[in-house]
Design an enzyme around this catalytic site. Structure first.
Site, PDB file in Angstrom:
ATOM      1  CE  LYS A 131      61.765  26.883  24.367  1.00  0.00           C
ATOM      2  NZ  LYS A 131      62.236  26.165  23.213  1.00  0.00           N
TER       3      LYS A 131
HETATM    4  C1  LIG Z   1      62.574  26.152  21.708  1.00  0.00           C
HETATM    5  C2  LIG Z   1      61.793  25.534  20.621  1.00  0.00           C
HETATM    6  C3  LIG Z   1      62.361  24.702  19.644  1.00  0.00           C
HETATM    7  C4  LIG Z   1      63.833  24.533  19.428  1.00  0.00           C
HETATM    8  O1  LIG Z   1      64.551  24.268  20.499  1.00  0.00           O
HETATM    9  P1  LIG Z   1      66.128  24.605  20.556  1.00  0.00           P
HETATM   10  O2  LIG Z   1      66.516  23.810  21.757  1.00  0.00           O
HETATM   11  O3  LIG Z   1      66.243  26.078  20.756  1.00  0.00           O
HETATM   12  O4  LIG Z   1      66.751  24.134  19.318  1.00  0.00           O
HETATM   13  C5  LIG Z   1      61.526  24.063  18.749  1.00  0.00           C
HETATM   14  N1  LIG Z   1      60.208  24.250  18.769  1.00  0.00           N
HETATM   15  C6  LIG Z   1      59.626  25.082  19.655  1.00  0.00           C
HETATM   16  C7  LIG Z   1      58.155  25.242  19.604  1.00  0.00           C
HETATM   17  C8  LIG Z   1      60.402  25.753  20.594  1.00  0.00           C
HETATM   18  O5  LIG Z   1      59.818  26.596  21.446  1.00  0.00           O
END
Ligand SMILES: *Cc1c(COP(=O)(O)O)cnc(C)c1O
Length: 401
Positions: free
Chosen positions: A200
């Protein structure tokens, strides 16, 4: 590549565009990050210390929200938001099939039913008209996703929520730093959820955050991530120092001081990361305009996406092969392409539990058959970007009819 002649694909034994695999996403860690983490490790406070509140305040200030509550992952943050929204067994929450399964799973964690609504063909975000069609007396919340970092149609969704008394939990795990009609993502919906997974915009290793302007939602979020313990009790019962009350069933979803120190350090570079992602997206879109076999991602007016992903769609009628062959050919060129997403309702768990079938959400399913995510992360060099453009041109032109 020889002009006018089709280059031999690496897939067929030709020379790959690059020697080393370029991943689709990757974290960027610098010396400041290392220093910040080391400082915490030496400080004596490694979890739930001063860095947690500091990171929450900094993130709330960045997006312009009143409150921010950190969690151990984006998934835990979604679960916390589902709890805070009051989602319970017997309830329904409407979400998009074009997402990572965690978006819908958070509704299941609360014993409620995720109901999917099909997506808009341009942005691949949830279609407000389809949301409206799925609202029932059991509906408690709407959970839009800002797919690829492009904000969903939030005004229309909030209007529906207002009319029907629903809570909007925006899954903005792709959209930290995005703008929507002059507002920052994180201030628009009742609750907005972010993730700090390494792919991210900024990372804490694992981590997540919920932003909101609502004090009561904030209290419920804080309680939920700490076993359901009502933290106010501490102040009220200052004379009886051992006393605390567990008032709801919560979890240990706390983010550590180690993670928050990393997050604080990373947050200082968020604007730089965003600018780089936007630059890469612009370069890609300009390069792909002239290639008839593919469709670059859409961008609506009044939106500034955060570009977590750069998903292209293939024009299958203009190609001799399907997505799988194009995907394999790009991987052979050492371009770490990916697919976002397999529509959630098509996963075996959802099919078996809820009876979903092929064809239930035609727009999402048609998009899925054509989607390929190209590498997109702020640490990409100009050469990396050019390698992707060259490989996509080579492969798509090779398979063009
Ligand atoms: C990355 C992501 C999540 C979950 O995040 P984590 O930190 O990996 O638990 C949820 N929704 C979307 C759309 C994501 O891209």
């Amino acid at each position: 590549m020889v002009r006018g002649k089709r280059a031999i694909l690496a897939f067929h034994g030709g020379q790959p565009v690059r020697e080393m695999l370029l991943p689709y996403g990757r974290q960027w860690i610098d010396e400041d990050d290392l220093g910040a983490v080391l400082e915490v490790l030496r400080s004596g406070w490694i979890t739930t210390g001063p860095k947690v509140a500091e990171f929450e305040e900094a993130l709330a200030a960045y997006v312009g929200a009143k409150h921010a509550v950190s969690f151990s992952s984006g998934t835990a943050a979604l679960h916390g938001a589902a709890f805070a929204a009051g989602i319970e067994p017997g309830d329904e929450a409407i979400t998009t099939p074009m997402t990572f399964c965690a978006t819908a799973n958070c509704v299941l964690y609360q014993g409620a039913k995720p109901v999917f609504a099909d997506i808009c063909p341009d942005t691949l975000n949830i279609d407000p008209d389809e949301v409206a069609r799925h609202i029932t007396p059991r509906t408690k919340a709407i959970v839009p996703v800002d797919y690829a970092g492009h904000p969903a149609d939030l005004d229309a969704i909030l209007k529906l929520a207002d009319r029907h008394g629903l809570v909007v939990i925006e899954d903005a795990c792709h959209a930290l730093g995005a703008d929507y009609n002059g507002r920052q993502v994180g201030t628009v919906s009742h609750m907005t959820v972010f993730s700090f997974h390494p792919v991210k915009h900024i990372t804490t290793g694992e981590g997540g955050m919920v932003t909101t302007d609502d004090a009561e939602l904030t209290r419920r979020l804080q309680m939920f991530r700490n076993h359901g313990i009502d933290s106010d009790t501490h102040q009220r019962q200052a004379d009886k120092q051992w006393y605390y009350r567990m008032v709801a069933l919560g979890y240990n979803y706390r983010l550590t001081d180690i993670g928050c120190a990393l997050g604080l350090s990373q947050l200082r570079r968020l604007d730089i990361n965003l600018a780089r992602r936007r630059e890469i997206a612009q370069r890609y879109t300009a390069a792909f305009q002239g290639i008839p076999g593919l469709l670059p991602p859409a961008m609506r007016p009044d939106v500034n996406p955060a570009w977590h992903l750069y998903p292209i769609r293939l024009h299958l009628k203009k190609l001799r092969v399907g997505r799988t062959d194009v995907f394999r050919a790009l991987r052979s060129e050492n371009i770490g392409v990916n697919v976002h997403y397999i529509p959630v309702h098509l996963h075996p768990y959802y099919r078996e539990r809820f009876g979903y079938q092929d064809g239930d959400y035609p727009v999402a399913e048609e998009a899925y058959e054509r989607l390929i995510s190209l590498p997109m992360f702020h640490g990409m060099s100009d050469q990396d970007v050019e390698d992707v453009i060259q490989a996509v041109g080579k492969v798509v032109k090779y398979y063009a009819i």
